[in-house]
Each structure stands twice: as structure tokens, then as C-alpha cells.
Design a protein around this motif. Sequence first.
Motif: not given
Length: 309
Positions: A120-124
Motif C-alpha cells: 500500500r506504500q508503493k506510491q511513496t
Amino acid sequence: MIDVPYIETQKVPIIYPKGIELYIKREDRTHVYISGNKYRKLKYNIIEAIQRGYKRLITFGGAYSNHIAATAYAGKLAGIRTIGVIRGDELATKVAENPTLCFAHDCGMQFYFVSREHFRQKQTDAFKEELAQLFGDYYYVPEGGTNALAIKGTEEILTPEDEIYDYIATAVGTGGTIAGLINSAFVHQKVLGFPALKGEFLEEELKKWVHNFDNWTLIHDYNLGGYAKINEDLISFLNDFFRQTHIPLDPIYTGKMVYGLTDLIKKGYFPPNSKIMAIHTGGLQGIYGMNQKLSKTKKQIINYEQEIN
């Protein structure tokens, strides 16, 4: 990337009420392995990656992701290394049991399995930096493939021949396909999107990509409870539709859209004599994994015989 062949639009040989006609644009035939909207989304991204001198491309997906399978094969064709960040670290020991991941691996894709929470943190920025530390410099393609270059590709789905249709329908995942259709639709056409995901967030997301706010609507009534959720009615519909048309539909995206369109036609949603063109966005490779799940629970499977090969 190879050139897209001529894409046939087939009239569905089913008599619908009030003179309504349904057509399927066979985008699933763009390529055997880089199928449907995945070809359109990857086309300009692959060109951009090569022109900018990248040696590797990183993207993201789940266990049965059409995008992962298509990216792996596109990378193989283009001679660029692909790395798939896969949601679910438990899948690391189950690749051999998963037809999608097996295919991607055979195409040369390297996997990086992460927990669902971490995914869920892939776009950070922190996640992107983590990937750079692990793999070096890379070209980034988001999950589902949607970005500005992807929409440039999906804008090419409609051609001058498609002006005869009143409605253009598509399944919606990350929004890249419907955004391209909205931008390229003819002035009299209405674009209908059938989201595979639950939630109303897509409307605002789409507004970032589209030029027209008046020619489209999203219909949320046919996701069957969320992404990859199916039921016996849908499976029966897919099998019956194939028997009548010889057109295979996937159960996650296009199948739910055509299921929804059929129901809306019956309910009188469309004016008499409407011509509807539904975009077949591919995804047939996922049927194998879905049938594995259905077989384990001794439920009816999707039976297209040899037509999906």
C-alpha cells in the motif's frame, strides 16, 4: 512494441428489446500475450523507457494480474528487464502453483514479493527509493499501468469507424482506459464505465486525466461486491454468452461489464435503437487462475474450451 493489427468489432448475435444492438470491439486480439488495454497502456511507456536509456522497468500487481503478465512479455519483446513488485509475500513460495506468475517468470520477469501492508506504500518516495537501492535505476510504471503515456495509448482505441455508435462501454480498473475513451469519444457519444472496484473514489481520479466532464458516467452496480468477487450468476452468464456468441469474456473486468450492460438493456436504461459498443479489454489469461479457485471449492467453472488459447 509491435503494431496493433486491425481490430474487429463484432455484432453480438443476440436479439435485444427495442431494437438495441450490442457490439464488442475485440481489443483482446491486439496481441496474444499483451492483450487489450494492456497493450495500449504499455506501448508509449515502453517506447519512453527505451528512448531514455533505461535498462529495467518496475511495475506492480497481484497474484493474477493481467498487467504483470503483459508487462513481462512486453519487456521480453522490447529487450528491457522487468521487475514485478507483487502484493502478498506469502506468494513467494507459490509461484509454481500460479499460472500468471509462472508465465511472467518464464518471460524473464524478476519478482519482489512484499506484504499487503507494505504494498500500500508503493506510491511513496520511500518505497521508490527502496526499489532503487535494491535494483538500481529504473523506469516506473504504476499498478494497472495508468499514467499520461498510458492514456495517450488508450486514446487510440476509438477510430473514425466507431462514430456510428451511441454509447461506448468499458470496464474500469485504475481508470486509464476509460480516460482515453472519454478524451477521444465523438461529440454525440456517451461513455459508460463499469468499475471492478468498490468505492466512489474513481470519479475524482478520472477528473485528473480527462478533458470532458459531461460525456461519461460510472455505473457502480455490477462489481458484485468488489474486485475479483464473482458469483454463480456471473459464471452462468459468461458460459451462456459464450455459447451464443463464441466471444470469451473475463470474469473480473469485461465479463462484469457485459453482464451489467445486458441487465441495463432489460431494465430500459437505453433509448430504443441504441447502438452500444463495448470494449473487450482482454484479461483472458486470468481465467486459468479463477478456474483453479472455483475448482477447489467444487463450483461451476468458466468453460470456453479451446477458445481462450
